[in-house]
Design a protein around this motif. Sequence first.
Motif, PDB file in Angstrom:
ATOM      1  N   ILE A  59       0.827  -1.203   0.000  1.00 13.90           N
ATOM      2  CA  ILE A  59       0.000   0.000   0.000  1.00 13.90           C
ATOM      3  C   ILE A  59       0.869   1.264   0.000  1.00 13.90           C
ATOM      4  CG2 ILE A  59      -1.642   1.353   1.361  1.00 13.90           C
ATOM      5  CD1 ILE A  59      -2.948  -1.284   2.172  1.00 13.90           C
ATOM      6  N   VAL A  60       1.833   1.331   0.913  1.00 15.90           N
ATOM      7  CA  VAL A  60       2.671   2.529   1.003  1.00 15.90           C
ATOM      8  C   VAL A  60       3.549   2.672  -0.239  1.00 15.90           C
ATOM      9  CG1 VAL A  60       4.547   3.614   2.298  1.00 15.90           C
ATOM     10  CG2 VAL A  60       2.622   2.611   3.507  1.00 15.90           C
ATOM     11  N   GLY A  61       4.163   1.570  -0.666  1.00 15.74           N
ATOM     12  CA  GLY A  61       5.008   1.623  -1.857  1.00 15.74           C
ATOM     13  C   GLY A  61       4.227   1.991  -3.107  1.00 15.74           C
ATOM     14  N   GLY A  62       3.034   1.430  -3.250  1.00 15.32           N
ATOM     15  CA  GLY A  62       2.209   1.744  -4.411  1.00 15.32           C
ATOM     16  C   GLY A  62       1.746   3.187  -4.431  1.00 15.32           C
ATOM     17  N   LEU A  63       1.362   3.708  -3.273  1.00 15.59           N
ATOM     18  CA  LEU A  63       0.921   5.108  -3.231  1.00 15.59           C
ATOM     19  C   LEU A  63       2.086   6.072  -3.451  1.00 15.59           C
ATOM     20  CD1 LEU A  63      -1.737   5.035  -0.375  1.00 15.59           C
ATOM     21  CD2 LEU A  63      -2.112   5.053  -2.839  1.00 15.59           C
ATOM     22  N   LEU A  64       3.271   5.723  -2.966  1.00 10.95           N
ATOM     23  CA  LEU A  64       4.442   6.562  -3.234  1.00 10.95           C
ATOM     24  C   LEU A  64       4.817   6.513  -4.714  1.00 10.95           C
ATOM     25  CD1 LEU A  64       6.684   5.863  -0.113  1.00 10.95           C
ATOM     26  CD2 LEU A  64       5.453   7.966  -0.672  1.00 10.95           C
ATOM     27  N   PHE A  65       4.721   5.324  -5.325  1.00  7.59           N
ATOM     28  CA  PHE A  65       4.979   5.200  -6.750  1.00  7.59           C
ATOM     29  C   PHE A  65       3.980   6.024  -7.560  1.00  7.59           C
ATOM     30  CE2 PHE A  65       4.014   2.966 -10.746  1.00  7.59           C
ATOM     31  CZ  PHE A  65       5.236   3.073 -11.365  1.00  7.59           C
ATOM     32  N   THR A  66       2.714   5.964  -7.167  1.00 13.71           N
ATOM     33  CA  THR A  66       1.673   6.736  -7.853  1.00 13.71           C
ATOM     34  C   THR A  66       1.922   8.232  -7.717  1.00 13.71           C
ATOM     35  OG1 THR A  66       0.094   4.972  -7.398  1.00 13.71           O
ATOM     36  CG2 THR A  66      -0.811   7.093  -8.032  1.00 13.71           C
ATOM     37  N   ALA A  67       2.319   8.675  -6.534  1.00 15.75           N
ATOM     38  CA  ALA A  67       2.600  10.097  -6.327  1.00 15.75           C
ATOM     39  C   ALA A  67       3.804  10.545  -7.150  1.00 15.75           C
ATOM     40  CB  ALA A  67       2.839  10.374  -4.841  1.00 15.75           C
ATOM     41  N   SER A  68       4.821   9.683  -7.274  1.00 17.14           N
ATOM     42  CA  SER A  68       5.992  10.071  -8.075  1.00 17.14           C
ATOM     43  C   SER A  68       5.644  10.121  -9.559  1.00 17.14           C
ATOM     44  CB  SER A  68       7.145   9.114  -7.828  1.00 17.14           C
ATOM     45  OG  SER A  68       6.873   7.843  -8.375  1.00 17.14           O
ATOM     46  N   LYS A  69       4.791   9.212 -10.032  1.00 20.06           N
ATOM     47  CA  LYS A  69       4.360   9.246 -11.432  1.00 20.06           C
ATOM     48  C   LYS A  69       3.479  10.462 -11.711  1.00 20.06           C
ATOM     49  CE  LYS A  69       5.872   5.703 -13.711  1.00 20.06           C
ATOM     50  NZ  LYS A  69       6.684   5.876 -14.896  1.00 20.06           N
ATOM     51  N   GLN A  70       2.700  10.874 -10.721  1.00 22.21           N
ATOM     52  CA  GLN A  70       1.814  12.022 -10.903  1.00 22.21           C
ATOM     53  C   GLN A  70       2.606  13.313 -11.050  1.00 22.21           C
ATOM     54  OE1 GLN A  70      -1.410  12.307  -8.129  1.00 22.21           O
ATOM     55  NE2 GLN A  70      -1.659  14.462  -8.469  1.00 22.21           N
ATOM     56  N   LYS A  71       3.770  13.389 -10.439  1.00 18.88           N
ATOM     57  CA  LYS A  71       4.588  14.598 -10.557  1.00 18.88           C
ATOM     58  C   LYS A  71       5.052  14.844 -11.985  1.00 18.88           C
ATOM     59  CE  LYS A  71       6.356  14.983  -5.892  1.00 18.88           C
ATOM     60  NZ  LYS A  71       7.531  15.004  -5.042  1.00 18.88           N
ATOM     61  N   LYS A  72       5.159  13.767 -12.780  1.00 18.33           N
ATOM     62  CA  LYS A  72       5.577  13.912 -14.171  1.00 18.33           C
ATOM     63  C   LYS A  72       4.463  14.461 -15.048  1.00 18.33           C
ATOM     64  CE  LYS A  72       9.025  10.298 -13.967  1.00 18.33           C
ATOM     65  NZ  LYS A  72       9.444   9.001 -14.487  1.00 18.33           N
ATOM     66  N   GLY A  73       3.244  14.391 -14.571  1.00 16.89           N
ATOM     67  CA  GLY A  73       2.135  14.956 -15.320  1.00 16.89           C
ATOM     68  C   GLY A  73       1.072  13.928 -15.644  1.00 16.89           C
ATOM     69  N   LEU A  74      -0.099  14.425 -15.996  1.00 17.16           N
ATOM     70  CA  LEU A  74      -1.235  13.567 -16.274  1.00 17.16           C
ATOM     71  C   LEU A  74      -1.057  12.835 -17.595  1.00 17.16           C
ATOM     72  CD1 LEU A  74      -3.809  13.019 -14.735  1.00 17.16           C
ATOM     73  CD2 LEU A  74      -4.945  14.747 -16.084  1.00 17.16           C
ATOM     74  N   HIS A  75      -0.428  13.478 -18.555  1.00 17.27           N
ATOM     75  CA  HIS A  75      -0.195  12.883 -19.863  1.00 17.27           C
ATOM     76  C   HIS A  75       1.313  12.882 -20.117  1.00 17.27           C
ATOM     77  CE1 HIS A  75      -4.470  13.327 -20.470  1.00 17.27           C
ATOM     78  NE2 HIS A  75      -4.354  14.590 -20.138  1.00 17.27           N
ATOM     79  N   VAL A  76       1.959  11.769 -19.843  1.00 20.10           N
ATOM     80  CA  VAL A  76       3.406  11.670 -19.989  1.00 20.10           C
ATOM     81  C   VAL A  76       3.736  11.468 -21.468  1.00 20.10           C
ATOM     82  CG1 VAL A  76       5.459  10.388 -19.331  1.00 20.10           C
ATOM     83  CG2 VAL A  76       3.626  10.702 -17.700  1.00 20.10           C
ATOM     84  N   LYS A  77       4.605  12.312 -21.989  1.00 24.98           N
ATOM     85  CA  LYS A  77       5.017  12.220 -23.379  1.00 24.98           C
ATOM     86  C   LYS A  77       6.516  11.967 -23.434  1.00 24.98           C
ATOM     87  CE  LYS A  77       1.530  15.427 -24.977  1.00 24.98           C
ATOM     88  NZ  LYS A  77       1.263  16.682 -25.668  1.00 24.98           N
ATOM     89  N   THR A  78       6.941  11.243 -24.446  1.00 25.72           N
ATOM     90  CA  THR A  78       8.379  11.039 -24.628  1.00 25.72           C
ATOM     91  C   THR A  78       8.972  12.306 -25.228  1.00 25.72           C
ATOM     92  OG1 THR A  78       8.016  10.063 -26.802  1.00 25.72           O
ATOM     93  CG2 THR A  78       8.130   8.558 -24.947  1.00 25.72           C
ATOM     94  N   ARG A  79      10.063  12.718 -24.682  1.00 22.38           N
ATOM     95  CA  ARG A  79      10.703  13.942 -25.143  1.00 22.38           C
ATOM     96  C   ARG A  79      12.009  13.578 -25.841  1.00 22.38           C
ATOM     97  NH1 ARG A  79       7.237  17.557 -23.436  1.00 22.38           N
ATOM     98  NH2 ARG A  79       6.483  17.507 -21.305  1.00 22.38           N
ATOM     99  N   SER A  80      12.133  14.002 -27.073  1.00 22.16           N
ATOM    100  CA  SER A  80      13.330  13.718 -27.843  1.00 22.16           C
ATOM    101  C   SER A  80      14.352  14.821 -27.617  1.00 22.16           C
ATOM    102  CB  SER A  80      12.981  13.620 -29.328  1.00 22.16           C
ATOM    103  OG  SER A  80      14.144  13.391 -30.070  1.00 22.16           O
ATOM    104  N   LYS A  81      15.599  14.434 -27.419  1.00 21.88           N
ATOM    105  CA  LYS A  81      16.664  15.411 -27.219  1.00 21.88           C
ATOM    106  C   LYS A  81      17.372  15.727 -28.529  1.00 21.88           C
ATOM    107  CE  LYS A  81      17.408  14.191 -22.468  1.00 21.88           C
ATOM    108  NZ  LYS A  81      16.956  15.269 -21.688  1.00 21.88           N
ATOM    109  N   HIS A  82      16.958  15.089 -29.612  1.00 23.51           N
ATOM    110  CA  HIS A  82      17.564  15.300 -30.919  1.00 23.51           C
ATOM    111  C   HIS A  82      16.796  16.365 -31.696  1.00 23.51           C
ATOM    112  CE1 HIS A  82      19.827  11.641 -30.249  1.00 23.51           C
ATOM    113  NE2 HIS A  82      18.691  10.995 -30.013  1.00 23.51           N
ATOM    114  N   ILE A  83      17.421  16.844 -32.736  1.00 22.80           N
ATOM    115  CA  ILE A  83      16.749  17.710 -33.693  1.00 22.80           C
ATOM    116  C   ILE A  83      16.324  16.827 -34.854  1.00 22.80           C
ATOM    117  CG2 ILE A  83      16.973  19.655 -35.259  1.00 22.80           C
ATOM    118  CD1 ILE A  83      19.130  20.746 -33.378  1.00 22.80           C
ATOM    119  N   LEU A  84      15.027  16.767 -35.126  1.00 27.96           N
ATOM    120  CA  LEU A  84      14.517  15.904 -36.180  1.00 27.96           C
ATOM    121  C   LEU A  84      14.281  16.723 -37.438  1.00 27.96           C
ATOM    122  CD1 LEU A  84      11.916  13.858 -34.136  1.00 27.96           C
ATOM    123  CD2 LEU A  84      14.235  13.206 -34.742  1.00 27.96           C
TER     124      LEU A  84
END
Length: 95
Positions: A59-84
């Motif tokens: 329970i504690v580990g899952g809720l901490l994992f959920t809180a850490s994922k939520q900090k990244k945002g509701l819609h996580v997108k892959t960000r490219s560091k290259h110039i395409l």
Amino acid sequence: MPPKYAVYKGLQKPLIFKGFKGKFIYWGIGFLLAGLVFGALTMSLINMWLGAFVLIGCIVGGLLFTASKQKKGLHVKTRSKHILILNHYGRKNFV
């Protein structure tokens, strides 16, 4: 003349419960239920104390994992560091 009704303006905001927003509410409920199931199975099959640790840990580990994922945002997108560079044939060239 038809009656006028007030329009609720908060419909475009995600649902918030105890600090969790949107889809992360369901993630939190899932980790809570998984902790209860795994803890109960461990308590009944192995040992009561180990089951209590599994229950609390899940329970504690899952809720901490959920809180850490939520900090990244509701819609996580892959960000490219290259110039395409796209040519007119649709092939991607990394620079």
